[in-house]
Design a protein around this motif. Structure first.
Motif, short mmCIF file in Angstrom:
data_model
loop_
_atom_site.label_atom_id
_atom_site.label_comp_id
_atom_site.label_asym_id
_atom_site.label_seq_id
_atom_site.Cartn_x
_atom_site.Cartn_y
_atom_site.Cartn_z
N GLU A 1 28.93 45.77 51.83
CA GLU A 1 29.39 46.41 50.60
C GLU A 1 30.17 45.23 49.87
N MET A 2 29.89 45.08 48.48
CA MET A 2 30.73 44.23 47.88
C MET A 2 31.66 45.02 47.13
N ASP A 3 33.09 44.83 47.82
CA ASP A 3 34.16 45.94 47.40
C ASP A 3 35.20 45.14 46.57
N GLU A 4 36.33 45.77 46.34
CA GLU A 4 37.36 44.99 45.59
C GLU A 4 37.83 43.73 46.29
N ALA A 5 37.92 43.48 47.67
CA ALA A 5 38.44 42.35 48.46
C ALA A 5 37.49 41.25 47.85
N ILE A 6 36.44 41.46 48.02
CA ILE A 6 35.26 40.49 47.42
C ILE A 6 35.40 40.09 46.18
N GLY A 7 35.42 41.25 45.47
CA GLY A 7 35.65 41.03 43.78
C GLY A 7 36.95 40.23 43.57
N ASN A 8 37.99 40.64 44.19
CA ASN A 8 39.12 39.79 43.86
C ASN A 8 39.08 38.37 44.32
N LEU A 9 38.46 37.97 45.59
CA LEU A 9 38.05 36.69 45.99
C LEU A 9 37.21 35.73 44.75
N GLN A 10 36.34 36.36 44.31
CA GLN A 10 35.51 35.85 43.22
C GLN A 10 36.24 35.47 41.94
N VAL A 11 37.17 36.38 41.85
CA VAL A 11 37.99 36.44 40.49
C VAL A 11 38.95 35.29 40.66
N MET A 12 39.50 35.03 41.86
CA MET A 12 40.46 34.09 42.13
C MET A 12 39.72 32.69 42.05
N LEU A 13 38.71 32.73 42.55
CA LEU A 13 37.80 31.28 42.76
C LEU A 13 37.28 30.91 41.05
N SER A 14 36.74 31.98 40.59
CA SER A 14 36.39 31.64 39.13
C SER A 14 37.62 31.44 38.21
N ASP A 15 38.54 32.00 38.31
CA ASP A 15 39.87 31.52 37.55
C ASP A 15 40.14 30.04 38.03
N LEU A 16 40.23 29.85 39.19
CA LEU A 16 40.68 28.31 39.72
C LEU A 16 39.64 27.29 39.16
N VAL A 17 38.28 27.55 39.32
CA VAL A 17 37.47 26.67 38.72
C VAL A 17 37.42 26.53 37.26
N SER A 18 37.73 27.40 36.46
CA SER A 18 37.72 27.30 35.05
C SER A 18 39.16 26.21 34.75
N MET A 19 39.98 26.81 35.62
CA MET A 19 41.24 25.98 35.02
C MET A 19 41.18 24.67 35.58
N VAL A 20 40.58 24.26 36.63
CA VAL A 20 40.60 22.97 37.05
C VAL A 20 39.40 22.12 36.64
N THR A 21 38.27 22.70 36.28
CA THR A 21 37.28 21.64 35.81
C THR A 21 36.98 21.47 34.27
N MET A 22 37.45 22.44 33.58
CA MET A 22 37.47 22.36 32.18
C MET A 22 38.22 21.41 31.58
N PRO A 23 37.97 21.08 30.34
CA PRO A 23 38.76 19.90 29.67
C PRO A 23 40.31 20.72 29.59
#
Length: 150
Positions: free
Chosen positions: A128-150
């Motif tokens: 079951e994709m719950d809040e913990a997995i969602g939090n992990l996804q959000v954290m990684l998505s935030d990091l990726v956009s902060m790090v890879t974008m201009p």
């Protein structure tokens, strides 16, 4: 739930510059390997996320007379997310803390590669994709956009 929806939208926006293979997500970076890894370290520190190690694979290869394109691995984690996941499935501890591989391909493109949270969950029997997995996804998505974008 709102966090998960925002994460999905961000992931869709990045889809044009991302590829997935074998449970890993690779996102193109607009920066060099060194700059991308530096930006990742800075973003992690700003978010209060622990950095366990930064490994320069290309440097290690040079030390033994081998040539490897720029490749760096950053190992990092958040106990507030990781502990919840490991509690749900002890085997998750083999994949945590998280890792990000920043590397240059033969065409000169730099990539930021990380494990897909939904694949990690499936691998360790968290169906079951719950809040913990969602939090992990959000954290990684935030990091990726902060790090890879201009």
């Amino acid at each position: 739930m709102r966090i998960i929806i925002l994460s999905v939208l961000l992931t869709l926006c990045m889809a044009a510059t991302a590829t997935a293979q074998g449970g890993l997500v690779s996102v193109r970076s607009n920066h060099s390997v060194q700059a991308t890894a530096d930006r990742l370290e800075l973003a992690l520190k700003e978010k209060g996320i622990t950095i366990f190690a930064r490994i320069d694979h290309a440097q290690a290869a040079r030390e033994i007379g081998q040539n490897l394109p720029p490749t760096q691995l950053v190992i990092f984690g958040s106990a507030s997310i990781g502990a919840v996941l490991i509690e749900r499935s002890r085997s998750m501890g083999i994949d945590l803390p998280l890792k990000a591989l920043i590397w240059k391909d033969p065409a000169g493109q730099v990539w930021f590669t990380y494990p897909a949270p939904d694949e990690l969950a499936r691998r360790h029997g968290i169906v079951e994709m719950d809040e913990a997995i969602g939090n992990l996804q959000v954290m990684l998505s935030d990091l990726v956009s902060m790090v890879t974008m201009p």
